[in-house]
Write a protein that holds these residues in place. Structure first.
Motif, PDB file in Angstrom:
ATOM      1  N   ALA A  84       0.793  -1.230   0.000  1.00  0.00           N
ATOM      2  CA  ALA A  84       0.000   0.000   0.000  1.00  0.00           C
ATOM      3  C   ALA A  84       0.825   1.278   0.000  1.00  0.00           C
ATOM      4  N   ASP A  85       2.096   1.138   0.387  1.00  0.00           N
ATOM      5  CA  ASP A  85       2.859   2.346   0.669  1.00  0.00           C
ATOM      6  C   ASP A  85       4.321   2.116   0.277  1.00  0.00           C
ATOM      7  N   ARG A  88       6.951   0.884   2.736  1.00  0.00           N
ATOM      8  CA  ARG A  88       6.919  -0.509   3.229  1.00  0.00           C
ATOM      9  C   ARG A  88       7.423  -1.516   2.200  1.00  0.00           C
ATOM     10  N   HIS A 107      -5.356  -2.712  -1.137  1.00  0.00           N
ATOM     11  CA  HIS A 107      -5.533  -1.988   0.126  1.00  0.00           C
ATOM     12  C   HIS A 107      -6.231  -0.655  -0.124  1.00  0.00           C
ATOM     13  N   LYS A 266       6.131  -3.036  15.910  1.00  0.00           N
ATOM     14  CA  LYS A 266       5.237  -3.147  14.769  1.00  0.00           C
ATOM     15  C   LYS A 266       3.870  -3.543  15.342  1.00  0.00           C
ATOM     16  N   SER A 268      -0.017  -4.843  14.991  1.00  0.00           N
ATOM     17  CA  SER A 268      -0.966  -5.543  14.124  1.00  0.00           C
ATOM     18  C   SER A 268      -2.305  -5.464  14.814  1.00  0.00           C
ATOM     19  N   ARG A 270      -6.636  -6.435  14.484  1.00  0.00           N
ATOM     20  CA  ARG A 270      -7.757  -7.083  13.809  1.00  0.00           C
ATOM     21  C   ARG A 270      -9.022  -6.611  14.504  1.00  0.00           C
ATOM     22  N   GLY A 286       0.599   4.116   9.316  1.00  0.00           N
ATOM     23  CA  GLY A 286       0.426   2.805   8.667  1.00  0.00           C
ATOM     24  C   GLY A 286      -0.863   2.753   7.882  1.00  0.00           C
ATOM     25  N   GLY A 287      -1.442   1.560   7.801  1.00  0.00           N
ATOM     26  CA  GLY A 287      -2.678   1.414   7.026  1.00  0.00           C
ATOM     27  C   GLY A 287      -3.066  -0.033   6.933  1.00  0.00           C
ATOM     28  N   GLY A 288      -3.846  -0.384   5.924  1.00  0.00           N
ATOM     29  CA  GLY A 288      -4.275  -1.771   5.732  1.00  0.00           C
ATOM     30  C   GLY A 288      -5.714  -1.835   5.298  1.00  0.00           C
ATOM     31  N   HIS A 289      -6.467  -2.728   5.915  1.00  0.00           N
ATOM     32  CA  HIS A 289      -7.886  -2.919   5.581  1.00  0.00           C
ATOM     33  C   HIS A 289      -8.732  -2.566   6.811  1.00  0.00           C
ATOM     34  N   ALA A 292      -8.239  -5.473   9.248  1.00  0.00           N
ATOM     35  CA  ALA A 292      -6.862  -5.966   9.470  1.00  0.00           C
ATOM     36  C   ALA A 292      -5.884  -4.890   9.028  1.00  0.00           C
ATOM     37  N   ALA A 293      -5.110  -4.388   9.973  1.00  0.00           N
ATOM     38  CA  ALA A 293      -4.199  -3.305   9.592  1.00  0.00           C
ATOM     39  C   ALA A 293      -2.960  -3.298  10.474  1.00  0.00           C
ATOM     40  N   GLY A 294      -2.001  -2.446  10.112  1.00  0.00           N
ATOM     41  CA  GLY A 294      -0.753  -2.394  10.861  1.00  0.00           C
ATOM     42  C   GLY A 294      -0.065  -1.050  10.753  1.00  0.00           C
ATOM     43  N   ALA A 295       0.917  -0.844  11.630  1.00  0.00           N
ATOM     44  CA  ALA A 295       1.704   0.395  11.614  1.00  0.00           C
ATOM     45  C   ALA A 295       2.946   0.159  12.455  1.00  0.00           C
TER      46      ALA A 295
HETATM   47  P1  5GP Z   1      -0.483  -7.663   9.445  1.00  0.00           P
HETATM   48  O1  5GP Z   1      -1.114  -7.295  10.759  1.00  0.00           O
HETATM   49  O2  5GP Z   1      -0.899  -9.038   9.006  1.00  0.00           O
HETATM   50  O3  5GP Z   1       0.972  -7.424   9.392  1.00  0.00           O
HETATM   51  O4  5GP Z   1      -1.121  -6.669   8.389  1.00  0.00           O
HETATM   52  C1  5GP Z   1      -2.496  -6.524   8.228  1.00  0.00           C
HETATM   53  C2  5GP Z   1      -2.776  -5.697   6.987  1.00  0.00           C
HETATM   54  O5  5GP Z   1      -2.304  -4.359   7.161  1.00  0.00           O
HETATM   55  C3  5GP Z   1      -2.077  -6.221   5.740  1.00  0.00           C
HETATM   56  O6  5GP Z   1      -2.929  -6.051   4.657  1.00  0.00           O
HETATM   57  C4  5GP Z   1      -0.855  -5.341   5.638  1.00  0.00           C
HETATM   58  O7  5GP Z   1      -0.439  -5.217   4.317  1.00  0.00           O
HETATM   59  C5  5GP Z   1      -1.322  -4.020   6.227  1.00  0.00           C
HETATM   60  N1  5GP Z   1      -0.223  -3.343   6.932  1.00  0.00           N
HETATM   61  C6  5GP Z   1       0.500  -3.850   7.952  1.00  0.00           C
HETATM   62  N2  5GP Z   1       1.416  -2.966   8.378  1.00  0.00           N
HETATM   63  C7  5GP Z   1       1.283  -1.867   7.603  1.00  0.00           C
HETATM   64  C8  5GP Z   1       1.968  -0.603   7.543  1.00  0.00           C
HETATM   65  O8  5GP Z   1       2.896  -0.307   8.298  1.00  0.00           O
HETATM   66  N3  5GP Z   1       1.546   0.267   6.579  1.00  0.00           N
HETATM   67  C9  5GP Z   1       0.522  -0.019   5.732  1.00  0.00           C
HETATM   68  N4  5GP Z   1       0.186   0.905   4.817  1.00  0.00           N
HETATM   69  N5  5GP Z   1      -0.122  -1.197   5.752  1.00  0.00           N
HETATM   70  C10 5GP Z   1       0.231  -2.114   6.676  1.00  0.00           C
END
Ligand code: 5GP
Ligand code: MN
Length: 316
Positions: A84-85, A88, A107, A266, A268, A270, A286-289, A292-295
């Motif tokens: 998405a970015d 990353r 995303h 990091k 995560s 949900r 950060g970002g995601g869905h 489900a997202a992260g930063a």
């Molecule tokens: P996970 O928790 O499995 O690492 O990530 C969940 C979702 O969020 C995934 O679709 C992932 O690509 C997105 N995601 C995780 N970390 C980041 C981040 O730092 N920046 C962005 N833009 N998306 C993230």
């Protein structure tokens, strides 16, 4: 139409590199390998560069050709998948130094960082977005391409369980079964098989899990020291965030993992039904869905926990 322009760029490029996000999951790896196989059909030998990934995915066709780096510094074309970015993207210098760039993703938080961007935010996996693109390109999906795509669809939907799966997800899956793709085998290898280190981390994460806000939030963590203790390899933290989410009444599951440099964590997240965790992660860069997202947040456990919890509580 962007897809026609994307096809044109793929056809004229002599050197092509495929890149994806750091800590690649099944969708990231499956998308990269499927695209490499399709480009082969156009007579193009594209490089897939992924510095590290879980060995659970090494059964996928083409993993033996994955590179950690390349001698080519300036590719004609760089394609980012499932990312998405730009910040990353793993080995992003190959992207930054390429003549032309393409971004294919699913995303909603994608910030359209390439020359040509094709982002379908309602697609449950980048692999499903690619399946649509390949259909448009009139590519015959072979068993090998289908296996890579299926690995992404199965992992990003948690085995057809998450919101976002569509009638097309099942139609495409049915079509692949007819082509001989072994869904049961991919499911078992990607979702049911746990490494020993993942199992040991699961025990720690469950032991430490705090249930907060009348059972609506769970919080847990792992440090670098934990990972060293269990001899964790890339990908061994996958799935740990889902444990909290699956508890009755929980709306947001928070899992934080210390980075290698030990400068921060990091995050995560949900969510169950209504909290948009992508919006929360966006506030931290950060970002995601939505579910489900992260930063990444700098600081020690207490500092990071306080920052995240403050925002999550507001969203309940
Ligand atoms: P996970 O928790 O499995 O690492 O990530 C969940 C979702 O969020 C995934 O679709 C992932 O690509 C997105 N995601 C995780 N970390 C980041 C981040 O730092 N920046 C962005 N833009 N998306 C993230
Ligand atoms: Mn994905």
């Amino acid at each position: 139409m962007t897809l026609d322009e994307i096809l044109e760029e793929m056809k004229i490029a002599k050197t092509i590199v495929i890149l994806t996000h750091e800590s690649p999951d099944g969708d990231a790896i499956g998308s990269s390998l499927a695209l490499q196989l399709v480009l082969e059909k156009f007579g193009k030998e594209a490089d897939v560069i992924i510095p590290e990934y879980s060995r659970l995915f090494s059964f996928l066709p083409g993993t033996d050709k994955i590179k950690k780096e390349s001698n080519i510094k300036n590719y004609d074309l760089a394609i980012s998948v499932d990312n998405a970015d730009l910040k990353r993207l793993a080995q992003k210098e190959y992207f930054e130094n390429a003549t032309k760039t393409i971004n294919i993703d699913h995303h909603g938080s994608n910030n359209m960082f390439a020359d040509l961007n094709y982002v379908n935010p309602v697609s449950p996996a980048c692999c499903e977005t690619l399946a649509g693109i390949f259909e448009y390109f009139q590519i015959d999906i072979t068993k090998e391409i289908g296996s890579c795509l299926m690995a992404g669809i199965i992992t990003d939907t948690g085995g057809f369980r998450h919101s976002g799966i569509t009638p097309e997800t099942f139609e495409f899956t049915a079509e692949l079964i007819r082509k001989g793709v072994n869904i049961q085998d991919i499911y078992k290898r990607t979702l049911r098989t746990k490494t020993k280190a993942n199992f040991l981390l699961t025990k720690k994460v469950i032991d430490r899990m705090e249930i907060l806000e009348n059972g609506k939030i769970t919080f847990t963590y792992i440090t670098m020291q934990d990972e060293e203790e269990v001899q964790a390899e890339p990908g061994d933290h996958e799935g740990l965030v889902d444990i909290g989410r699956d508890i009755e009444g929980v709306e947001v599951s928070i899992f934080i993992r210390q980075n290698k440099e030990k400068t921060g964590y990091k995050i995560s997240m949900r969510s169950g039904n209504y909290v948009n965790v992508s919006d929360i992660c966006f506030m931290f860069g950060g970002g995601g869905h939505p579910r489900a997202a992260g930063a990444f947040i700098q600081g020690n456990i207490e500092q990071v926990k306080e920052k995240v919890l403050k925002e999550v509580k507001k969203s309940l």
